[in-house]
Every structure is written in C-alpha cells, then in structure tokens.
Scaffold this active site. Sequence first.
Site, PDB file in Angstrom:
ATOM      1  N   SER A  74      -3.763   9.671  -2.725  1.00  0.00           N
ATOM      2  CA  SER A  74      -2.237   9.965  -2.252  1.00  0.00           C
ATOM      3  C   SER A  74      -2.273  11.296  -1.594  1.00  0.00           C
ATOM      4  O   SER A  74      -3.205  12.148  -1.634  1.00  0.00           O
ATOM      5  CB  SER A  74      -1.401   9.693  -3.361  1.00  0.00           C
ATOM      6  OG  SER A  74      -1.536  10.849  -4.267  1.00  0.00           O
ATOM      7  N   LYS A  75      -1.111  11.359  -0.873  1.00  0.00           N
ATOM      8  CA  LYS A  75      -1.014  12.906  -0.289  1.00  0.00           C
ATOM      9  C   LYS A  75      -0.962  13.962  -1.441  1.00  0.00           C
ATOM     10  O   LYS A  75      -1.407  14.936  -1.146  1.00  0.00           O
ATOM     11  CB  LYS A  75       0.279  12.693   0.500  1.00  0.00           C
ATOM     12  CG  LYS A  75       0.798  13.912   1.287  1.00  0.00           C
ATOM     13  CD  LYS A  75       1.784  13.717   2.253  1.00  0.00           C
ATOM     14  CE  LYS A  75       2.617  14.868   2.657  1.00  0.00           C
ATOM     15  NZ  LYS A  75       2.651  16.170   1.864  1.00  0.00           N
TER      16      LYS A  75
END
Length: 524
Positions: free
Chosen positions: A268-269
């Site tokens: 994920s970011k």
Amino acid sequence: MSNVRVRFAPSPTGPLHIGGVRTALFNYLFAKKNNGTFILRIEDTDQNRQVANAEKYIFDALSWCGIPPDETIGKNEKFGPYRQSERKHLYKKYANELINSGNAYYAFDTSDALDHERKSHEEKGKTFIYNWHNREKGRLTNSLVLSKEEVQTRIDKGDKYVVRFKMHNPEDGENITIGTTDLIRGYVSFKKDILDDKILFKSDGMPTYHLANIVDDHFMEISHVIRGEEWLPSIPLHIALYNAFGWKAPEFVHLPLILKPTGKGKLSKRDGDKLGFPVFPLSYANNQTQEISRGFKEDGYFSESVVNFLAFLGWNPGTEQEIFSLDELVKDFDLSRVNKAGARFDPAKTKWYNQQYLQLKPNEELATLYLPILADKMTQSNSTNKITPSISHLSDKNYVTKVVTLIKERATFVSDFWSLSHFFFQAPTSYDAKASKKQWKEETPGLINSLIDVLTSMDDYTSKSIENVVKAWLTEKELGFGKVMPPFRLALVGAMSGPHLFDIAEMIGKEETINRLEKAIKTL
Ligand code: GLU
C-alpha cells in the site's frame, strides 16, 4: 494465438498504483507476444469516486513506461467510445435485455428498508444477503413480487430503483457451482446459491462495474481478461452474466497480488511512506488534499528498470537472467510462468535494478542527465555562495562525460552523482575530520610541499605519467606510500573516498592540483 485482444481497464479514482501498472504491463506483453491488440478502456461509471486528473495520469504513466495502448480514447477507436461514461446507452439496453429474459429484475427497496433487513438479520446472528432466499418473500420490494403495472407506475413517477441480477434460482438445485478455468490458477469455482443478487444498473442511468465491464469486454471482442487477483470473487457473476446473455466468455487470468515488503497483506501507499519508497510510477498531486505522492520517475528511476522489476513481480523466465529489455520481455513472456502466489515487493531489489540500468546507460546520456543538476549547483553558487566551483567544467559536456565514466559504478541514481563527484568541480570546502586526524601528521606539510615540487616540474600531466612520476619519487626518496598518498587524496577530495587519485589529478589539471595541495597545507 489468433486474434488476441486484451484490455487494461482502470477506474480513474486516483493515481495508478504500480500494481495497476504491472497489470497493464502483463496485458501489453501478452498482446505483443501474440501479435495481438492492447486496449486501454477507462471505467468511469462510479461518478462519485472520479478524480479529475486521474485519467491523464493513467495515460502519462503508460507512456512513460513505454507501453502505449493500440486502441484507446482518440486512437484507433475500432469499438469506441473507450470511456464508459460515453457508453451509457449500451448498458441500459443490456440491463433491459436481462430483465426481459427473466435474468434480472427491478428492486425498489429504499436504503432504510435494506438497513432494517440487515439489522434484523444481525440480531438473529445472521447476515442479510439479497438473493433467492428472500427476494420473493414479500418483505423486499421488487418486480418479482409487484405487478407489471405497479412496476411501471413506480418507474414513471421517478421512484428510485436498481436492477439486480438473479444469481441463482432454486429450481437449478442446491450446491450448484459456477466457474471457469483461469489460465494461471486452473479451474476456479464458486457455490451459486450463497451469492447475492448483485446490482447491475441504477436509476441514475449508470451501470455498475460488473454490467459495464461484461458488455464492453464482449463488444470490444476481448479474448483474454488479465487482471488482479482481487477480481477473482467476481468470476461467478461474470460467468453467469455471459451465460445469461448467451455470449462466449473470454479466457480469464488473475495475476498474483503484490505484497508488502514484510508481513502480510497487499503493498500500500502507507508501506511506501513508512519505508521511504514510491508506489506510484509518477508523482501525483492530489487536488483536494494538496498531498503530493512520490513517483518512481521523480525519484530518479529509469522507466526501463521499473518495467523490468514489475515484470518480475509475479513472473520469472525460469533462467538466471534478470535484466530484460521490453523487447526481451515480449519475447520471453509466458503466462504459464506467472505464479499463483503473491509477489513480495522488495525496495532494495528495485534499487538494484536501477543501478544495473545506470551502468548500462551510455556515459554521454548520463552526462546529459547530470548537466542540469550541475547547472543548478552553479545557480546555487551564484546566489548563496555555498558552491564555489574552482573549475569551469560544470557545463562542459566532454568533461562531465569523463567524470561520469569514473564515478558511475558507485551510483544507483543520477542524483547520486554530485556527492560522488563534487571534487571534480570544486576544491574541498571541508575535510573529513577523522581522516584529517589520522592522515595529516606533523611531517605531512613538508612531504606535500615536496610533492608540489615534483608535480610542478611535470609536462605530461596525465593519470598514468603522474602515477609513474609520483611512484618513482616515493621509491627514490624511500617514502612510504601511506605517508603521501592518503594526505594527497584528502587534499584533492576532502575525504578518503573517490575514484583512482591520479585520474582525479589529471581531470582537474596541474594548477588546480597544486592549488588544492597548498590549500590543504594552509587549512589542515
Ligand atoms: N475497473 C476495474 C479496475 O479498476 C477493472 C477490473 C477488470 O479488469 O475487470 O480495476
């Protein structure tokens, strides 16, 4: 394989994550390998989640990676439009067709009514699923229980409705499964009677993802759907829709997830923010939050290295070869070598790839990339006096190319060049304290003064001859290398690092070498 047509079908809800770019890449590779067509379709039916600059971002990202679509908005629009919001009429028509054939129905349930159902199920420890169990029991309001006239009246007066798909019919029997052969995973199947009647169409005139996706894949003559594993649960509905329309379903390929560097779950970011690496191909400015997300491009990655490491997230050639150009990937790509298991993202490996590509780049090309950084240093030096170039080489392409040749093996990014090469452009502004203490002794100034005399008398000031002359002098005077060479380096570089010292001396020239030696004597 004949007539391979694949599509990448992102929803423009934000910047494209590298997982999306990997999906696009595998579609591209499969298309090119099979002389097929790679299509980019924009799936923008969920108007609430649209982000204005996201569509452009998708196009820019694919173009930076060098994997442009063959058919898309504004390009070979054989089965266009390629933006779903411009195909609304089609979806309505096919939603109606499913209603007419008895495969779908209107549902008028308000969100309050559905909430109520959900709650009362929860109270009994059950989960509410809108499907064959309850759709005709009278508590739900749909066209299966209302009269034809009442349905029409409600629609005419503008009541909100959705069109739901009949996922399962009790007369089909229990424990019926529905599935398909996924080209990576083999046969995947799902029990039909536990699934819900998914919404296909809403009264705002917009289809949901499922209906739009199937209609478009059919009419765009898609032969293979290659997409992320997160879409696997949609398979039963998608196959059921193809069956209901009487259309031939494409082949399905669900790519493995890209996993976090450590631990469980999807990359994920947040992982990137925490560990300091990008998860987007290009940097992205969020118009609403003003937040700027970093991109591989802006972080100094070459697109070739990004494409190469993405290809290895889920695929491998089955050999030791790790460096693949896009053409080589096209040649060797094979779906049978794509793994089922999730692919772990390794930030160190992505850097390794960039370092490899940097070594492969022609020095002149690297010099071209370095020149603007040097020009920046020049500006800084003019404005703040921080950088005081003692040599006017900052804009000399030949000189910079030679510098790059000498230092690139230690670099991963072009942005590493300055810290590896500043001494080719300016005299040290400080000297490494530890090294000074260790290398600069009482007898050093005397020795360096003699070295200056030796160098002054030289005519042929090249690396090789400086080396020969200095070594001959050290031998003749019986001076240890360790007494002269480290202080010599300290004076030219300011630290004990850098490439071959005589190469540095040749590059900066005799006068500058002597200036730096004199400066060191004065300063240290
Ligand atoms: N619009 C979907 C997405 O955003 C496409 C999924 C598919 O390829 O079917 O990923």
